[in-house]
Enzyme design. Sequence first.
Site, PDB file in Angstrom:
ATOM      1  CG  HIS A 253      -2.096   0.904   1.062  1.00  9.08           C
ATOM      2  ND1 HIS A 253      -2.045   2.248   1.328  1.00  9.08           N
ATOM      3  CD2 HIS A 253      -3.345   0.655   0.597  1.00  9.08           C
ATOM      4  CE1 HIS A 253      -3.221   2.786   1.047  1.00  9.08           C
ATOM      5  NE2 HIS A 253      -4.020   1.841   0.599  1.00  9.08           N
ATOM      6  CD  GLU A 308      -8.977  -3.642  -3.860  1.00  6.90           C
ATOM      7  OE1 GLU A 308      -9.998  -4.069  -3.310  1.00  6.90           O
ATOM      8  OE2 GLU A 308      -8.998  -2.878  -4.819  1.00  6.90           O
TER       9      GLU A 308
HETATM   10  N1  ACO Z   1       4.074  -7.570  -4.565  1.00  2.75           N
HETATM   11  C1  ACO Z   1       5.411  -7.635  -4.697  1.00  2.75           C
HETATM   12  N2  ACO Z   1       6.224  -6.567  -4.522  1.00  2.75           N
HETATM   13  C2  ACO Z   1       5.644  -5.399  -4.212  1.00  2.75           C
HETATM   14  C3  ACO Z   1       4.258  -5.255  -4.061  1.00  2.75           C
HETATM   15  C4  ACO Z   1       3.464  -6.407  -4.233  1.00  2.75           C
HETATM   16  N3  ACO Z   1       2.137  -6.365  -4.108  1.00  2.75           N
HETATM   17  N4  ACO Z   1       3.971  -3.973  -3.743  1.00  2.75           N
HETATM   18  C5  ACO Z   1       5.138  -3.323  -3.715  1.00  2.75           C
HETATM   19  N5  ACO Z   1       6.152  -4.174  -4.000  1.00  2.75           N
HETATM   20  C6  ACO Z   1       7.573  -3.886  -4.039  1.00  2.75           C
HETATM   21  C7  ACO Z   1       7.925  -3.096  -5.278  1.00  2.75           C
HETATM   22  O1  ACO Z   1       8.215  -3.938  -6.363  1.00  2.75           O
HETATM   23  C8  ACO Z   1       9.121  -2.344  -4.814  1.00  2.75           C
HETATM   24  O2  ACO Z   1      10.244  -3.224  -4.810  1.00  2.75           O
HETATM   25  P1  ACO Z   1      11.747  -2.727  -5.180  1.00  2.75           P
HETATM   26  O3  ACO Z   1      12.050  -1.641  -4.196  1.00  2.75           O
HETATM   27  O4  ACO Z   1      12.560  -3.966  -5.032  1.00  2.75           O
HETATM   28  O5  ACO Z   1      11.639  -2.225  -6.583  1.00  2.75           O
HETATM   29  C9  ACO Z   1       8.807  -2.020  -3.355  1.00  2.75           C
HETATM   30  O6  ACO Z   1       7.861  -3.010  -2.954  1.00  2.75           O
HETATM   31  C10 ACO Z   1       8.193  -0.652  -3.133  1.00  2.75           C
HETATM   32  O7  ACO Z   1       7.152  -0.479  -4.032  1.00  2.75           O
HETATM   33  P2  ACO Z   1       6.520   0.921  -4.385  1.00  2.75           P
HETATM   34  O8  ACO Z   1       6.425   0.993  -5.872  1.00  2.75           O
HETATM   35  O9  ACO Z   1       7.216   2.048  -3.707  1.00  2.75           O
HETATM   36  O10 ACO Z   1       5.119   0.799  -3.760  1.00  2.75           O
HETATM   37  P3  ACO Z   1       3.892   1.742  -4.091  1.00  2.75           P
HETATM   38  O11 ACO Z   1       3.631   2.610  -2.927  1.00  2.75           O
HETATM   39  O12 ACO Z   1       4.004   2.441  -5.387  1.00  2.75           O
HETATM   40  O13 ACO Z   1       2.775   0.649  -4.274  1.00  2.75           O
HETATM   41  C11 ACO Z   1       0.765  -0.424  -4.596  1.00  2.75           C
HETATM   42  C12 ACO Z   1       1.514   0.611  -3.754  1.00  2.75           C
HETATM   43  C13 ACO Z   1       0.515   0.147  -5.970  1.00  2.75           C
HETATM   44  C14 ACO Z   1      -0.582  -0.712  -3.926  1.00  2.75           C
HETATM   45  C15 ACO Z   1       1.608  -1.724  -4.678  1.00  2.75           C
HETATM   46  O14 ACO Z   1       1.885  -2.211  -3.395  1.00  2.75           O
HETATM   47  C16 ACO Z   1       0.978  -2.787  -5.557  1.00  2.75           C
HETATM   48  O15 ACO Z   1       1.149  -2.749  -6.767  1.00  2.75           O
HETATM   49  N6  ACO Z   1       0.216  -3.747  -4.937  1.00  2.75           N
HETATM   50  C17 ACO Z   1      -0.457  -4.770  -5.707  1.00  2.75           C
HETATM   51  C18 ACO Z   1      -1.766  -4.234  -6.275  1.00  2.75           C
HETATM   52  C19 ACO Z   1      -2.819  -4.054  -5.213  1.00  2.75           C
HETATM   53  O16 ACO Z   1      -2.951  -4.829  -4.286  1.00  2.75           O
HETATM   54  N7  ACO Z   1      -3.604  -2.977  -5.393  1.00  2.75           N
HETATM   55  C20 ACO Z   1      -4.660  -2.601  -4.461  1.00  2.75           C
HETATM   56  C21 ACO Z   1      -4.223  -1.490  -3.562  1.00  2.75           C
HETATM   57  S1  ACO Z   1      -5.387  -1.114  -2.300  1.00  2.75           S
HETATM   58  C22 ACO Z   1      -6.489  -0.023  -3.015  1.00  2.75           C
HETATM   59  O17 ACO Z   1      -6.132   0.762  -3.846  1.00  2.75           O
HETATM   60  C23 ACO Z   1      -7.896  -0.039  -2.635  1.00  2.75           C
END
Ligand code: ACO
Length: 364
Positions: A253, A308
Amino acid sequence: MNIQVTKSPIGLDGIPAAETVLSHVDGERGELIVAGEHVRVLASTSSFEGVTARLWNAATGSSLSEANVRAKLGAARERAFARLPELLPATRGMSIVDGFRAAVAGLRAENGLEHEATIVGAFPVIAGALVQWAKGHDPLAPDPNVSHAADTLTMLLNRKPEPREVAALDAYLVTVCDHGMNASTFATRVVASTQADLFAAVTAGYCALTGPLHGGAPEPVLEMLDAIGTRERIRPWVDAALARGERLMGFGHRVYRVRDPRADVLKDAIERLAAEGADLPFAGEVEAYIREALRRKNPTRPLETNVEFFTAILLDALSIPRQAFTPIFAVARSAGWTAHAREQQRTGRLIRPSSSYVGPMPKV
Ligand code: ACO
């Protein structure tokens, strides 16, 4: 689903875009407050109509009761049903998610009636009609005398739901009705800040919701659970997906650094529902291993279960088709979007951020 996201420092992280009395997300403590009350309290004490009254009152200074909102939404569902012949043709040939977008874009003001009730009332009628259409059935007429959750389920399932099913959907609608400055609420507020009407604003909000990084994740969560299939395959499947650099849907998140408080509220609702089809122990094992694997992969970046993951399991247990999950999220979030649009319009301030130009400059 294989999503790889390009990392960029740009994304407005932590930058306040508005002052709001509507909701507050504390990412460090894992708390969500909606119009002055903890979401975990609201989920067990308030109906969707009750929390909608809280949001609309907070946004506009009105003093609507739960009963007032219930009556307004019942009447609005009936009006929306009467307008389906105008709204549905634009959705022909589209998926439920895209058809919902087209129908919502077709909503408009009605005889001086409040836009927010017209919108929130129309959403489940459109979602129900699209689900029935996809099965080759006619849309089911709403019943203004039952709760919004009960009528939503009836129109989706084409049968009278059990009280425990209505209670579970109501808990879901309350839990996800608003959530600070998330992407769809921001999109809604940007459009409202131009003094465009609420119909334009919520259409923008819905468009933002459809992406898998926001509200489009629950369907892929079920696809992931299907792909994993058995307990023995949890570890190898998760390890291989992470090794390929994939994001696991339902985890991580932008704001929460601890478990999303809404995940626990929904998990409780699923346990109370205890419906056939909800293999909670299997989902729990998948969740536990994914959290462990994410901690191993990113020891410095807490990645916890988000709303989610359990949304997918709850809506699936209610027999709602997975293709309709995003529209159902919108049914709930329409309460927050309409309140935010009103709150933004009242400030009179256009949202107009800046960008960092990194392209070439003219020679002279
Ligand atoms: N699975 C695996 N790795 C992840 C995930 C995940 N779900 N989420 C983040 N990471 C990793 C990224 O790859 C990144 O790794 P790195 O540093 O090695 O490159 C690190 O964690 C940090 O990620 P960010 O891009 O800074 O995280 P951000 O704040 O942009 O992401 C998000 C938030 C978009 C929700 C992300 O966690 C994601 O894509 N989750 C999966 C989709 C999801 O569940 N969406 C629903 C969100 S809840 C809602 O909106 C109601």
